[in-house]
Design a protein around this motif. Structure first.
Motif, PDB file in Angstrom:
ATOM      1  N   ARG A 155      14.912  33.300  -2.036  1.00  0.00           N
ATOM      2  CA  ARG A 155      14.873  32.135  -1.710  1.00  0.00           C
ATOM      3  C   ARG A 155      14.460  30.870  -1.767  1.00  0.00           C
ATOM      4  NH1 ARG A 155      15.931  36.593   1.678  1.00  0.00           N
ATOM      5  NH2 ARG A 155      13.477  36.468   3.009  1.00  0.00           N
ATOM      6  N   GLY A 157      20.578  33.049  -6.047  1.00  0.00           N
ATOM      7  CA  GLY A 157      19.727  34.019  -5.811  1.00  0.00           C
ATOM      8  C   GLY A 157      20.330  34.878  -7.176  1.00  0.00           C
ATOM      9  N   ILE A 183      18.996  28.675   3.720  1.00  0.00           N
ATOM     10  CA  ILE A 183      18.965  29.921   2.833  1.00  0.00           C
ATOM     11  C   ILE A 183      18.181  31.158   3.212  1.00  0.00           C
ATOM     12  CG2 ILE A 183      17.977  30.391   0.802  1.00  0.00           C
ATOM     13  CD1 ILE A 183      18.941  27.313   0.728  1.00  0.00           C
TER      14      ILE A 183
END
Length: 69
Positions: free
Chosen positions: A16, A48, A5
């Motif tokens: 994240r 996100g 990520i």
């Protein structure tokens, strides 16, 4: 399970971390149905901004796909 990520894909650390937490929870719930394999989960741009329910549904679809269903 490997998690990639990146800060480039998801700029805010809190988002994240949320994605990582949801991915781990989802993986643990589906681990029994998955084959013995190394799996790397890579977030794409925009992950996100997704809602938690949307992320859970996407992860569930991915686990089914990996399981061969």
């Amino acid at each position: 399970l490997g998690l990639a990520i990146s800060a480039k894909a998801v700029p805010l650390a809190t988002r994240r971390n949320r994605i990582k937490r949801l991915a781990r929870e989802s993986f643990r719930a589906c681990r029994a149905e998955l084959p013995a394999a190394d799996i790397v989960l890579q977030a794409r741009a925009g992950a996100g901004a997704a809602e938690s329910a949307e992320l859970r549904a996407t992860l569930e679809r991915l686990w089914r796909r990996v399981a061969g269903d």
